[in-house]
Design a protein around this motif. Sequence first.
Motif, PDB file in Angstrom:
ATOM      1  N   CYS A  72      39.674  39.907  43.457  1.00  0.00           N
ATOM      2  CA  CYS A  72      39.636  41.326  43.115  1.00  0.00           C
ATOM      3  C   CYS A  72      38.462  41.961  43.849  1.00  0.00           C
ATOM      4  O   CYS A  72      37.316  41.595  43.613  1.00  0.00           O
ATOM      5  N   PRO A  73      38.725  42.939  44.719  1.00  0.00           N
ATOM      6  CA  PRO A  73      37.653  43.599  45.463  1.00  0.00           C
ATOM      7  C   PRO A  73      37.119  44.851  44.770  1.00  0.00           C
ATOM      8  O   PRO A  73      36.310  45.568  45.350  1.00  0.00           O
ATOM      9  N   HIS A  74      37.555  45.114  43.542  1.00  0.00           N
ATOM     10  CA  HIS A  74      37.243  46.377  42.862  1.00  0.00           C
ATOM     11  C   HIS A  74      36.051  46.269  41.922  1.00  0.00           C
ATOM     12  O   HIS A  74      35.697  45.194  41.465  1.00  0.00           O
ATOM     13  N   HIS A  75      35.505  47.436  41.607  1.00  0.00           N
ATOM     14  CA  HIS A  75      34.524  47.547  40.526  1.00  0.00           C
ATOM     15  C   HIS A  75      34.663  48.956  39.947  1.00  0.00           C
ATOM     16  O   HIS A  75      34.683  49.938  40.692  1.00  0.00           O
ATOM     17  N   PRO A  76      34.766  49.076  38.625  1.00  0.00           N
ATOM     18  CA  PRO A  76      35.020  50.387  38.030  1.00  0.00           C
ATOM     19  C   PRO A  76      33.856  51.372  38.121  1.00  0.00           C
ATOM     20  O   PRO A  76      34.086  52.584  38.135  1.00  0.00           O
ATOM     21  N   GLU A  77      32.624  50.889  38.206  1.00  0.00           N
ATOM     22  CA  GLU A  77      31.466  51.788  38.246  1.00  0.00           C
ATOM     23  C   GLU A  77      30.736  51.765  39.581  1.00  0.00           C
ATOM     24  O   GLU A  77      30.250  52.784  40.044  1.00  0.00           O
ATOM     25  N   HIS A  78      30.619  50.597  40.179  1.00  0.00           N
ATOM     26  CA  HIS A  78      29.777  50.446  41.361  1.00  0.00           C
ATOM     27  C   HIS A  78      30.564  50.355  42.661  1.00  0.00           C
ATOM     28  O   HIS A  78      30.000  50.024  43.697  1.00  0.00           O
ATOM     29  N   GLY A  79      31.841  50.625  42.603  1.00  0.00           N
ATOM     30  CA  GLY A  79      32.649  50.547  43.809  1.00  0.00           C
ATOM     31  C   GLY A  79      32.500  51.778  44.685  1.00  0.00           C
ATOM     32  O   GLY A  79      32.173  52.869  44.213  1.00  0.00           O
ATOM     33  N   LEU A  80      32.762  51.571  45.960  1.00  0.00           N
ATOM     34  CA  LEU A  80      32.752  52.663  46.932  1.00  0.00           C
ATOM     35  C   LEU A  80      34.175  52.952  47.373  1.00  0.00           C
ATOM     36  O   LEU A  80      34.987  52.041  47.535  1.00  0.00           O
ATOM     37  N   ASP A  81      34.468  54.219  47.552  1.00  0.00           N
ATOM     38  CA  ASP A  81      35.765  54.659  48.078  1.00  0.00           C
ATOM     39  C   ASP A  81      36.921  54.027  47.309  1.00  0.00           C
ATOM     40  O   ASP A  81      36.931  54.069  46.097  1.00  0.00           O
ATOM     41  N   LYS A  82      37.860  53.422  48.041  1.00  0.00           N
ATOM     42  CA  LYS A  82      39.082  52.887  47.410  1.00  0.00           C
ATOM     43  C   LYS A  82      38.806  51.718  46.467  1.00  0.00           C
ATOM     44  O   LYS A  82      39.653  51.350  45.660  1.00  0.00           O
ATOM     45  N   TYR A  83      37.613  51.132  46.563  1.00  0.00           N
ATOM     46  CA  TYR A  83      37.282  49.977  45.724  1.00  0.00           C
ATOM     47  C   TYR A  83      36.712  50.371  44.366  1.00  0.00           C
ATOM     48  O   TYR A  83      36.546  49.525  43.496  1.00  0.00           O
ATOM     49  N   LYS A  84      36.400  51.653  44.190  1.00  0.00           N
ATOM     50  CA  LYS A  84      35.886  52.106  42.886  1.00  0.00           C
ATOM     51  C   LYS A  84      37.068  52.450  41.997  1.00  0.00           C
ATOM     52  O   LYS A  84      37.634  53.539  42.082  1.00  0.00           O
ATOM     53  N   GLN A  85      37.435  51.496  41.190  1.00  0.00           N
ATOM     54  CA  GLN A  85      38.564  51.709  40.287  1.00  0.00           C
ATOM     55  C   GLN A  85      38.578  50.655  39.189  1.00  0.00           C
ATOM     56  O   GLN A  85      38.135  49.527  39.386  1.00  0.00           O
ATOM     57  N   ALA A  86      39.082  51.083  38.057  1.00  0.00           N
ATOM     58  CA  ALA A  86      39.400  50.143  36.989  1.00  0.00           C
ATOM     59  C   ALA A  86      40.776  49.596  37.337  1.00  0.00           C
ATOM     60  O   ALA A  86      41.677  50.347  37.687  1.00  0.00           O
ATOM     61  N   CYS A  87      40.918  48.299  37.300  1.00  0.00           N
ATOM     62  CA  CYS A  87      42.175  47.684  37.718  1.00  0.00           C
ATOM     63  C   CYS A  87      42.562  46.602  36.718  1.00  0.00           C
ATOM     64  O   CYS A  87      41.792  46.262  35.828  1.00  0.00           O
ATOM     65  N   ASP A  88      43.725  46.050  36.920  1.00  0.00           N
ATOM     66  CA  ASP A  88      44.153  44.964  36.037  1.00  0.00           C
ATOM     67  C   ASP A  88      43.848  43.593  36.632  1.00  0.00           C
ATOM     68  O   ASP A  88      44.147  42.576  36.028  1.00  0.00           O
ATOM     69  N   CYS A  89      43.232  43.575  37.834  1.00  0.00           N
ATOM     70  CA  CYS A  89      42.947  42.276  38.446  1.00  0.00           C
ATOM     71  C   CYS A  89      41.512  41.806  38.213  1.00  0.00           C
ATOM     72  O   CYS A  89      41.246  40.611  38.241  1.00  0.00           O
ATOM     73  N   ARG A  90      40.583  42.710  37.968  1.00  0.00           N
ATOM     74  CA  ARG A  90      39.185  42.298  37.788  1.00  0.00           C
ATOM     75  C   ARG A  90      39.009  41.617  36.440  1.00  0.00           C
ATOM     76  O   ARG A  90      39.277  42.195  35.392  1.00  0.00           O
ATOM     77  N   LYS A  91      38.592  40.355  36.484  1.00  0.00           N
ATOM     78  CA  LYS A  91      38.325  39.662  35.228  1.00  0.00           C
ATOM     79  C   LYS A  91      37.260  40.445  34.467  1.00  0.00           C
ATOM     80  O   LYS A  91      36.322  40.927  35.075  1.00  0.00           O
ATOM     81  N   PRO A  92      37.432  40.679  33.194  1.00  0.00           N
ATOM     82  CA  PRO A  92      38.230  39.925  32.236  1.00  0.00           C
ATOM     83  C   PRO A  92      39.694  40.351  32.091  1.00  0.00           C
ATOM     84  O   PRO A  92      40.378  39.855  31.195  1.00  0.00           O
TER      85      PRO A  92
END
Length: 172
Positions: A78-98
């Motif tokens: 999972c390349p995402h982070h809901p708070e610290h992501g940049l551009d397309k990677y800043k998102q709440a997703c269903d792949c980021r553990k937990p």
Amino acid sequence: MINIDSGYVHDEHDFHFIDGVFEATKRLKEMGYLLVVVTNQAGIARGLFSEDRFLSLTQWMDWNFIDHGVELDGIYYCPHHPEHGLDKYKQACDCRKPQPGMFISARDFLNIDMANSVMVGDKPSDLIAAQAAGVSTSILVRTGKPITEDGESLADVVLASIKDVPAYLAAR
């Protein structure tokens, strides 16, 4: 739990395998287990390294396993982070553990029976994701993040390292 966690590792020179990981994973394969890696990669989201750099490191890691006689069945990240992501990677997703998204993807692609599966992780988010995906056995290892009471309460067992997992599973 594959490598020593020294932060946002993205270079082969900074990647150090946990002692015994190749022997343990080879034994797990011999026992009939599929080997699937599921990993959060917030360093991509934070812009510390590119997704291509991570994929290159992952390929290098995979070849190291192959060189030791172990073929991984899947690698999910999972390349995402809901708070610290940049551009397309800043998102709440269903792949980021937990969240269980990577587990569900692996289940569907590899036809994994989650009720007979085992998750080996080094932090509570690993165990929460596995539980949400229906994985029946959760093993917490001490070779990663410091063990917390939350982690201990979520785990079926706490072991020193991945190298102890095959013996534990064989004895069950």
